[in-house]
Design a protein around this motif. Structure first.
Motif, PDB file in Angstrom:
ATOM      1  N   UNK A 126       0.817  -1.215   0.000  1.00 31.36           N
ATOM      2  CA  UNK A 126       0.000   0.000   0.000  1.00 31.36           C
ATOM      3  C   UNK A 126       0.849   1.262   0.000  1.00 31.36           C
ATOM      4  N   UNK A 127       1.990   1.231   0.704  1.00 35.46           N
ATOM      5  CA  UNK A 127       2.816   2.435   0.798  1.00 35.46           C
ATOM      6  C   UNK A 127       4.237   2.034   1.186  1.00 35.46           C
ATOM      7  N   UNK A 128       5.027   1.685   0.184  1.00 37.19           N
ATOM      8  CA  UNK A 128       6.384   1.197   0.439  1.00 37.19           C
ATOM      9  C   UNK A 128       7.277   2.236   1.115  1.00 37.19           C
ATOM     10  N   UNK A 129       7.249   3.526   0.719  1.00 40.97           N
ATOM     11  CA  UNK A 129       8.136   4.498   1.387  1.00 40.97           C
ATOM     12  C   UNK A 129       7.858   4.629   2.883  1.00 40.97           C
ATOM     13  N   UNK A 130       6.578   4.711   3.255  1.00 44.24           N
ATOM     14  CA  UNK A 130       6.265   4.833   4.683  1.00 44.24           C
ATOM     15  C   UNK A 130       6.588   3.541   5.425  1.00 44.24           C
ATOM     16  N   UNK A 131       6.388   2.400   4.767  1.00 41.45           N
ATOM     17  CA  UNK A 131       6.760   1.135   5.396  1.00 41.45           C
ATOM     18  C   UNK A 131       8.265   1.104   5.663  1.00 41.45           C
ATOM     19  N   UNK A 132       9.059   1.443   4.665  1.00 40.43           N
ATOM     20  CA  UNK A 132      10.518   1.426   4.832  1.00 40.43           C
ATOM     21  C   UNK A 132      10.953   2.415   5.905  1.00 40.43           C
ATOM     22  N   UNK A 133      10.307   3.563   5.960  1.00 41.19           N
ATOM     23  CA  UNK A 133      10.626   4.552   6.987  1.00 41.19           C
ATOM     24  C   UNK A 133      10.305   4.025   8.373  1.00 41.19           C
TER      25      UNK A 133
END
Length: 304
Positions: A168-175
């Protein structure tokens, strides 16, 4: 007074709220031991779904886990049963009949084991209640419930797997995984706020027991993220640091010693992420073979 089982082991880490090293001294508060116990496994733990404050019960393996830890802790803290009997001698079971010889309640009240007491406070989420009762029922102790001990809220991510969040949201997950705050965009409670919420609750409980005349062990039953963030905050650590304590396994415990003043005690971390002896030679996360049905998936560690 040395409680049964001997004194606590040497202190590996002692800090005040600032994180500075500090010597221990005579206690001015009567809660002189705090034990944090994480709840057992749930279906969401097995499915690797973020639980947060969703109210889900233990599964069959989770109930086994908390029973094993309860048996182990009941052996260590058996004195708490004696204290409870000393406080309620009318509840002591006695034989009946004209030839009955009654048990002497003085055996209990004069026993050194009755000179301490235990207070059990649990998160009000059901998985924590079940865990608390598994231990408390063995020793005949009451349990208080406190919503301040609830797990870290995971906002709109609650109930989702990591794969679903990443999709759903890879950047926020990685963060989130790198502790840089991307989860806050989705209503997730920060680690820092969780630790502050937990430490305030613990300090308030210590303050409420300041006038106790009996040395007290406090057992807090709660949740993994909440417990770790709370311990780190009490030790003066940053819960968002990547080099902190790590996680706790289901139905494992950690133990701390507060020293000094109730308003700003110094803390020693005596045990972290400890479990019953059986966990060392069984598949703790999946439980014994005779509890696993043919369609139950295997718990597997998270692969980064």
């Amino acid at each position: 007074f040395v409680y049964p089982g001997g004194p606590p082991p040497p202190s590996p880490a002692t800090t005040d709220a600032s994180g500075a090293d500090a010597p221990t001294d005579t206690m001015s508060i009567m809660i002189d031991e705090v034990l944090f116990l994480r709840h057992g496994r749930t279906a969401y733990n097995l499915g690797r779904r973020l639980q947060g404050q969703i109210d889900i019960p233990l599964d069959i393996v989770g109930r086994w886990q908390v029973d094993q830890s309860a048996y182990e802790l009941a052996r260590r803290y058996y004195w708490a049963k004696i204290t409870n009997q000393a406080q309620h001698p009318e509840a002591l079971q006695q034989p009946t009949g004209p030839d009955a010889h009654l048990a002497d309640p003085n055996e209990i009240t004069q026993a050194p084991a009755s000179k301490r007491q235990m207070t059990i406070i649990s998160s009000d989420l059901f998985r924590a209640q079940q865990t608390a009762r598994a231990f408390a029922n063995l020793l005949g102790l009451p349990v208080e419930y406190d919503s301040r001990l609830r797990e870290r809220s995971f906002g709109e991510w609650e109930g989702m797997t990591r794969e679903e969040i990443r999709e759903a949201n890879a950047p926020d997950y990685d963060s989130w995984r790198s502790h840089t705050g991307g989860e806050l965009n989705h209503g997730v409670e920060s680690r820092t706020h969780t630790g502050q919420r937990g430490s305030r609750a613990v300090l308030d409980i210590l303050d409420r027991h300041r006038e106790n005349i009996v040395p007290t062990t406090l057992l807090i039953v709660g949740h993994g993220s909440w417990i770790v963030a709370t311990i780190e905050t009490l030790l003066g650590m940053d819960p968002d640091s990547l080099s902190n304590l790590g996680s706790m396994r289901n139905a494992f415990w950690s133990r701390m010693t507060p020293a000094g003043d109730a308003e700003r005690p110094r803390w020693t971390l005596d045990e972290f992420n400890q479990g019953p002896a059986i966990a060392a030679f069984t598949d703790w996360e999946n439980g014994p073979d005779d509890l696993r049905g043919p369609n139950m998936p295997q718990w597997k560690p998270i692969m980064q």
